[in-house]
Design an enzyme around this catalytic site. Structure first.
Site, PDB file in Angstrom:
ATOM      1  N   GLU A 410      45.991  27.792  34.505  1.00 26.84           N
ATOM      2  CA  GLU A 410      47.430  27.538  34.579  1.00 26.84           C
ATOM      3  C   GLU A 410      47.860  26.453  33.606  1.00 26.84           C
ATOM      4  OE1 GLU A 410      48.146  26.885  38.762  1.00 26.84           O
ATOM      5  OE2 GLU A 410      48.595  29.000  38.992  1.00 26.84           O
ATOM      6  N   ARG A 415      50.512  32.218  33.459  1.00 26.08           N
ATOM      7  CA  ARG A 415      50.285  32.631  34.844  1.00 26.08           C
ATOM      8  C   ARG A 415      51.586  32.616  35.653  1.00 26.08           C
ATOM      9  NH1 ARG A 415      44.236  31.441  37.263  1.00 26.08           N
ATOM     10  NH2 ARG A 415      44.604  32.178  39.340  1.00 26.08           N
ATOM     11  N   HIS A 422      58.709  34.827  43.944  1.00 26.62           N
ATOM     12  CA  HIS A 422      58.157  33.736  44.746  1.00 26.62           C
ATOM     13  C   HIS A 422      59.072  32.512  44.828  1.00 26.62           C
ATOM     14  CE1 HIS A 422      54.649  36.249  44.698  1.00 26.62           C
ATOM     15  NE2 HIS A 422      53.962  35.405  45.448  1.00 26.62           N
ATOM     16  N   HIS A 426      59.379  31.590  48.440  1.00 28.37           N
ATOM     17  CA  HIS A 426      58.875  30.334  49.035  1.00 28.37           C
ATOM     18  C   HIS A 426      59.984  29.611  49.792  1.00 28.37           C
ATOM     19  CE1 HIS A 426      55.329  30.078  46.016  1.00 28.37           C
ATOM     20  NE2 HIS A 426      54.932  30.583  47.177  1.00 28.37           N
ATOM     21  N   HIS A 438      54.172  36.138  54.301  1.00 30.34           N
ATOM     22  CA  HIS A 438      54.371  35.799  52.890  1.00 30.34           C
ATOM     23  C   HIS A 438      54.886  37.012  52.096  1.00 30.34           C
ATOM     24  CE1 HIS A 438      53.638  33.961  48.996  1.00 30.34           C
ATOM     25  NE2 HIS A 438      52.893  34.999  48.665  1.00 30.34           N
TER      26      HIS A 438
HETATM   27  N1  NAD Z   1      43.710  31.568  45.806  1.00 27.54           N
HETATM   28  C1  NAD Z   1      44.761  32.254  45.462  1.00 27.54           C
HETATM   29  O1  NAD Z   1      44.979  32.574  44.291  1.00 27.54           O
HETATM   30  C2  NAD Z   1      45.705  32.701  46.531  1.00 27.54           C
HETATM   31  C3  NAD Z   1      46.705  33.641  46.253  1.00 27.54           C
HETATM   32  C4  NAD Z   1      47.520  34.074  47.291  1.00 27.54           C
HETATM   33  C5  NAD Z   1      47.339  33.583  48.580  1.00 27.54           C
HETATM   34  N2  NAD Z   1      46.354  32.659  48.806  1.00 27.54           N
HETATM   35  C6  NAD Z   1      46.119  32.137  50.145  1.00 27.54           C
HETATM   36  O2  NAD Z   1      45.711  33.242  50.967  1.00 27.54           O
HETATM   37  C7  NAD Z   1      46.028  32.937  52.320  1.00 27.54           C
HETATM   38  C8  NAD Z   1      46.652  34.165  52.941  1.00 27.54           C
HETATM   39  O3  NAD Z   1      45.719  35.217  52.889  1.00 27.54           O
HETATM   40  P1  NAD Z   1      45.725  36.399  53.975  1.00 27.54           P
HETATM   41  O4  NAD Z   1      47.081  36.988  54.044  1.00 27.54           O
HETATM   42  O5  NAD Z   1      44.564  37.282  53.684  1.00 27.54           O
HETATM   43  O6  NAD Z   1      45.558  35.589  55.321  1.00 27.54           O
HETATM   44  P2  NAD Z   1      44.353  35.360  56.360  1.00 27.54           P
HETATM   45  O7  NAD Z   1      43.094  35.084  55.671  1.00 27.54           O
HETATM   46  O8  NAD Z   1      44.840  34.355  57.309  1.00 27.54           O
HETATM   47  O9  NAD Z   1      44.256  36.766  57.075  1.00 27.54           O
HETATM   48  C9  NAD Z   1      45.343  37.222  57.841  1.00 27.54           C
HETATM   49  C10 NAD Z   1      44.897  37.607  59.261  1.00 27.54           C
HETATM   50  O10 NAD Z   1      44.163  38.806  59.193  1.00 27.54           O
HETATM   51  C11 NAD Z   1      42.927  38.676  59.897  1.00 27.54           C
HETATM   52  N3  NAD Z   1      42.026  39.615  59.235  1.00 27.54           N
HETATM   53  C12 NAD Z   1      41.322  39.450  58.110  1.00 27.54           C
HETATM   54  N4  NAD Z   1      40.710  40.594  57.779  1.00 27.54           N
HETATM   55  C13 NAD Z   1      41.043  41.510  58.722  1.00 27.54           C
HETATM   56  C14 NAD Z   1      40.721  42.870  58.919  1.00 27.54           C
HETATM   57  N5  NAD Z   1      39.971  43.557  58.046  1.00 27.54           N
HETATM   58  N6  NAD Z   1      41.217  43.490  60.010  1.00 27.54           N
HETATM   59  C15 NAD Z   1      42.019  42.824  60.882  1.00 27.54           C
HETATM   60  N7  NAD Z   1      42.362  41.537  60.734  1.00 27.54           N
HETATM   61  C16 NAD Z   1      41.886  40.886  59.646  1.00 27.54           C
HETATM   62  C17 NAD Z   1      42.606  37.216  59.818  1.00 27.54           C
HETATM   63  O11 NAD Z   1      41.790  36.826  60.894  1.00 27.54           O
HETATM   64  C18 NAD Z   1      43.989  36.591  59.920  1.00 27.54           C
HETATM   65  O12 NAD Z   1      44.347  36.478  61.263  1.00 27.54           O
HETATM   66  C19 NAD Z   1      46.941  31.725  52.296  1.00 27.54           C
HETATM   67  O13 NAD Z   1      46.217  30.604  52.695  1.00 27.54           O
HETATM   68  C20 NAD Z   1      47.338  31.582  50.835  1.00 27.54           C
HETATM   69  O14 NAD Z   1      47.566  30.250  50.461  1.00 27.54           O
HETATM   70  C21 NAD Z   1      45.548  32.228  47.819  1.00 27.54           C
END
Ligand code: NAD
Length: 542
Positions: A410, A415, A422, A426, A438
């Protein structure tokens, strides 16, 4: 095991023929050099075809030969150096073959080709090094669309063949892959059904070494975390720990707990940390992997759609502080991302659909073909048809990978294009106390920002209308009243939330806005507040 054609791509002199022969022998597959077949089929050597009929005629002959070969099974193809640069050939290869780009540095190519007399595209150029370098630069953007990019350097053909052999054995015909092309830190994103059943072969192909420390979201630890452990135990020691589900786990306390767990295991620097879960576990385990012993190898096994198309790719890892999300983190690229589509079966509808918002975003910012696919196949995507899922995840991974490659840390601002939807999104999340998912906030944010782009004269209104239609077909909200249980929110609160975003960046609000489907631009001039208000009203009163 892959039985569809295995195609080797690369510049002349990159070793496709010698690697291909060695590979075919290991696999017990037939070997075909497409250049040789063209010469045989059309009855004259390639330099003569070029001299008498020209390059365009040669390319047509190549396409004809390829369209026959591509239908065969158990065959290794050494493709002509220019073959993937022809759109028809590229599409045929990408859809029907498993492709490996044998990347060789220009210096090595020059050594091999300095005096070659049988290469028509090099004849008559006084500075052959420059000719090789410029032709390679032109072709690189085609070559890098191969599923796998192998840095071959001066490695012996036998060794390269061994590496490809491991992938051919590990994968199935239905699998796809995209390489995040970051030189020595490049890694594949592998997408397919039942990949966990073949996990040990895939890990061996990378290769990744034991002991393995598996960090799983507790809600998927059984059966997914346990399955990962069971498969990896076939390669050596594999330990499993779980973390509670939810954003609360991206905490200093969980990071400390995991560091201590690794220390108790005495995980050495050459061990591998494996994250199994959504973006929360991916970000947390990635941060722990970046910091434990100053960094150990790390694998992402995302199990949510959002993690597959977004958070698992790109190397951004983080934990939250009470003051703000993602405040402490590191860039640490994984060595492998494994998207097993079967793991999505247990995802409830609402978060699954919310994950599609990021996919629509990739279509709008960079990939009009993906956008059209979303439009035409929405019904199958919503129903989670495995082929539709594979297509949208592979194309999303490819867009995300290309943005990451252009701006890994970044630093250049490239990026920033990923922020489409967003800035409004946000603000909406914050102003509603995070009561929207989200992806839902991003879908509404994209609607507001497409409206803004139209009002600023950056794009036709059709962009907004087509995007709204696709979001609707994918059952995503385009205004707040469509979100279940969304609290009422005042315009002032939203504008204030946007203002906080602005203050944090210490600059005017910048937006990534569409010019047309597949292309965005970053705004430099401040957007008048009246237009921002109008855009908010648009997503409230549609
Ligand atoms: N690193 C990056 O570039 C980046 C980019 C976007 C988002 N993020 C981060 O990602 C996070 C959000 O990710 P998310 O939406 O995957 O959330 P999460 O990891 O909290 O998963 C969402 C829910 O789904 C459940 N879950 C996971 N896999 C499942 C499955 N196969 N079946 C049923 N339930 C399942 C989890 O237990 C949780 O309750 C945030 O913390 C955000 O900041 C990071």
């Amino acid at each position: 095991m892959v039985t569809k054609p295995v195609a080797l791509w690369g510049f002349m002199g990159s070793g496709k023929t010698s690697v291909g022969k060695a590979l075919a022998q290991k696999l017990g597959y037939e070997f075909v050099d497409t250049d040789e077949l063209v010469a045989q089929r059309f009855g004259k050597p390639i330099p003569q075809i070029f001299a008498e009929e020209g390059e365009a005629a040669f390319r047509r002959m190549e396409t004809q030969v390829l369209s026959e070969l591509i239908q065969r099974q158990r065959i290794v193809l050494a493709t002509g150096g220019g073959m993937p640069t022809v759109p028809e050939n590229l599409a045929m290869l990408r859809l029907n073959a498993l492709n490996f780009y044998l990347r060789v540095p220009v210096e090595v190519l020059y050594e091999r080709l300095a005096t070659a007399q049988d290469r028509p595209l090099l004849q008559g150029f006084s500075d052959r090094y420059f000719r090789i370098a410029s032709l390679l630069a032109q072709r690189e953007r085609f070559y890098t669309q191969a599923q796998f990019i192998l840095s071959c350097g001066r490695k012996p053909p036998e060794q390269i063949a061994e590496q490809i052999f491991a992938w051919v054995r590990a994968l199935d015909d239905g699998d796809d892959a995209v390489t995040v092309d970051l030189g020595a830190r490049s890694y594949p994103v592998v997408i397919g059904d039942n990949l966990l059943e073949r996990l040990e072969r895939i890990f061996a192909a990378v290769p990744l070494s034991e002991p393995f420390a598996i960090i799983a979201d507790e809600s998927v630890a059984e059966p997914l975390g346990e399955k990962v452990q069971e498969r990896l135990q076939r390669l050596g020691k594999a330990h499993l720990v779980t973390v509670p589900s939810g954003e609360g786990s991206k905490s200093v306390e969980q990071a400390i707990r995991l560091w201590q767990w690794l220390a108790d295991l005495a995980l050495p620097r050459n061990g591998t940390i494996v994250a199994v879960g959504g973006g929360v576990v991916g970000d947390l385990a990635g941060f722990v992997a970046a910091t434990y012993m100053r960094g150990v190898a790390f694998v992402q096994i995302p199990t949510t759609l959002l993690a597959m198309v977004d958070s698992a790719i790109g190397g951004k890892t983080a934990i939250d502080l009470p003051q703000a999300k993602n405040l402490v983190g590191a860039f640490h690229q994984p060595r492998l991302v494994l998207c097993d589509l079967t793991t999505l079966a247990t995802m409830p509808d609402r978060p699954f659909l919310a994950g599609l918002a990021e996919v629509v975003k990739y279509g709008v910012i960079a990939d009009p073909a993906l956008f059209t696919y979303l439009d035409e196949q929405a019904e199958w995507i919503v129903r989670r048809h495995p082929i539709a899922l594979r297509v949208i995840i592979a194309r999303s991974a490819s867009v995300k990978a290309s943005v990451v490659v252009a701006d890994e840390r970044e630093e250049t601002g490239l990026r920033m294009v990923l922020n489409y939807g967003h800035t409004f999104g946000h603000a909406l999340e914050a102003a509603t106390g995070f009561s929207l998912l989200h992806g839902e906030a991003v879908a509404i944010g994209m609607t507001a920002e497409a409206y803004l782009a139209w009002r600023l004269g950056l794009c036709d209104r059709e962009v907004l209308e087509r995007q709204t239609e696709v979001l609707r077909k994918l059952e995503l909200p385009t205004h707040l009243s469509q979100v279940p249980d969304a609290p009422p929110v005042a315009l002032d609160t939203l504008m204030a939330a946007m203002g906080r975003d602005k203050k944090r960046r210490g600059t005017t609000l910048r937006f990534a806005l569409p010019k047309r489907l597949g292309e965005v631009t970053i705004t430099d001039a401040p957007v008048p507040e009246t237009l921002l208000t109008e855009a908010w009203e648009f997503v409230f009163c549609q």
